[in-house]
Design an enzyme around this catalytic site. Structure first.
Site, PDB file in Angstrom:
ATOM      1  N   HIS A 110       8.921  -6.092   9.584  1.00  0.00           N
ATOM      2  CA  HIS A 110       9.561  -4.876   9.069  1.00  0.00           C
ATOM      3  C   HIS A 110       9.232  -3.777  10.063  1.00  0.00           C
ATOM      4  O   HIS A 110       8.096  -3.679  10.537  1.00  0.00           O
ATOM      5  CB  HIS A 110       9.015  -4.550   7.682  1.00  0.00           C
ATOM      6  CG  HIS A 110       9.651  -3.358   7.014  1.00  0.00           C
ATOM      7  ND1 HIS A 110      10.959  -2.981   7.243  1.00  0.00           N
ATOM      8  CD2 HIS A 110       9.155  -2.458   6.124  1.00  0.00           C
ATOM      9  CE1 HIS A 110      11.238  -1.918   6.494  1.00  0.00           C
ATOM     10  NE2 HIS A 110      10.166  -1.584   5.829  1.00  0.00           N
ATOM     11  N   GLY A 136       8.654 -14.183   1.359  1.00  0.00           N
ATOM     12  CA  GLY A 136       7.961 -15.244   2.064  1.00  0.00           C
ATOM     13  C   GLY A 136       7.968 -16.571   1.340  1.00  0.00           C
ATOM     14  O   GLY A 136       8.044 -17.639   1.967  1.00  0.00           O
TER      15      GLY A 136
END
Length: 340
Positions: A110, A136
């Site tokens: 990110h 994830g």
């Protein structure tokens, strides 16, 4: 509109990443998913963690070699930082920056801390991003199913001239090359990601679900019926949208539902809502949200904890827990908090 370029495994040097030592910093959702996939893809991966902590224990139970964060940085060619956004800058300053060397690859999933300049990398270090467009645990479950989660890559600093190839090879190793990889920028990924989370996929959807549930139950309808209509069926609809856009969803639903969708939906999500979205986007672009969030987390997170408690106690959560524990359906769970 720019032309779309999608990279697949056939376009990528999948062996490139296998010649690099990778340190994944953190073993939360993304840390778990990405490191497990890297290991199964034959990569040299270690976990940089607080030794003796819960994440260290979990990682060792999965057969990983763990190190202190400082030692992991010294060991690795690629340092993938997957701890929470609000912790990254401090950990970077104390435990990562002092041990970086020229030619290493500093990686993120990110762009938050790089884009808002909470982390500033040395000139001699590559700065890249591989951002799976899914949690994830989904990155892991899709990989195990022989598939992958589409991912973004971005290059912020390219010192060695091969950052794009390294990012693509890493993305392939976590399964993204099976689905598709798109190149973007740190700015675009950060600002669109925050906007999507806040106004649509998390904030918007959860607020819409709760509002619909409240309207129905306040009108005297069964909370169980309300739960099914505004929450449970959401997944069925989103699966159709995910497969073939709004068109596939509308093809599958009844004419009654489609007519109601197109005539009533715009009355709920109207220009007033879009004006609110525009204000939220400005708040993101200016860095105001980033500063607000970091200040909140660094000063005790009292508001954050209060909001969590309020949402956890909402009646839709209690009704949902009762329903999910009573009905028989696919109960495969991607998340086991004791293990991953």
């Amino acid at each position: 509109m720019d032309s779309l370029k999608i990279y697949l495994d056939k376009d990528i040097n999948k062996d490139l990443i296998k010649n690099k030592k990778i340190a994944v910093i953190g073993f939360g959702s993304q840390g778990y998913g990405q490191s497990m996939n890297l290991k199964d893809s034959g990569c040299d991966v270690v976990l940089g963690l607080r030794l003796g902590g819960n994440s260290d224990t979990k990682a060792k139970n999965y057969g990983f070699r763990t190190m202190s964060i400082a030692d992991a940085v010294k060991y690795a060619d690629i340092v993938q930082i997957l701890i929470p956004d609000e912790l990254q800058a401090e950990v970077y300053k104390k435990e990562i920056l002092p041990h970086l060397r020229a030619g290493q690859y500093l990686m993120f999933s990110h762009g938050f801390n790089i884009h808002f300049k909470k982390i500033v990398a040395p000139d001699g270090v590559n700065v890249i991003m591989v951002a799976p467009k899914g949690p994830g645990h989904t990155v892991r479950s899709e990989y195990e199913a022989g598939k992958g989660v589409p991912s973004l890559i971005a290059i912020y600093q390219d010192v060695t001239g091969d950052s794009r190839e390294v990012a693509l090879s890493y993305a392939s190793a976590i399964g993204a090359g099976r689905a598709g990889i798109i190149e973007t920028s740190f700015k675009e990924e950060t600002e669109t990601d925050l906007f999507g989370e806040q106004t649509v996929i998390c904030g918007g959807v959860s607020a819409l679900i709760k509002a619909g549930f409240e309207v129905l139950t306040e009108a005297g309808y069964s909370p169980y019926m309300a739960y099914f209509e505004v929450l449970h069926e959401m997944k069925l609809i989103v699966d159709l949208i995910n497969q073939g856009g709004l068109a596939d969803m509308r093809y599958s639903i009844s004419n009654t539902a489609e007519y109601g969708d197109m005539t009533r939906g715009p009355k709920v999500i109207d220009e007033h809502v879009k004006d609110s979205m525009r204000e939220i986007l400005k708040n993101i672009q200016s860095g105001e949200f980033a500063d607000e969030f970091l200040t909140e987390m660094q000063t005790g997170a009292n508001k954050f904890k209060e909001l969590r408690a309020q949402n956890a106690s909402h009646s839709i959560e209690k009704v949902g827990e009762e329903i999910r524990s009573s009905f028989v359906w696919d109960n495969k769970k991607f998340i086991d908090r004791s293990k991953n």
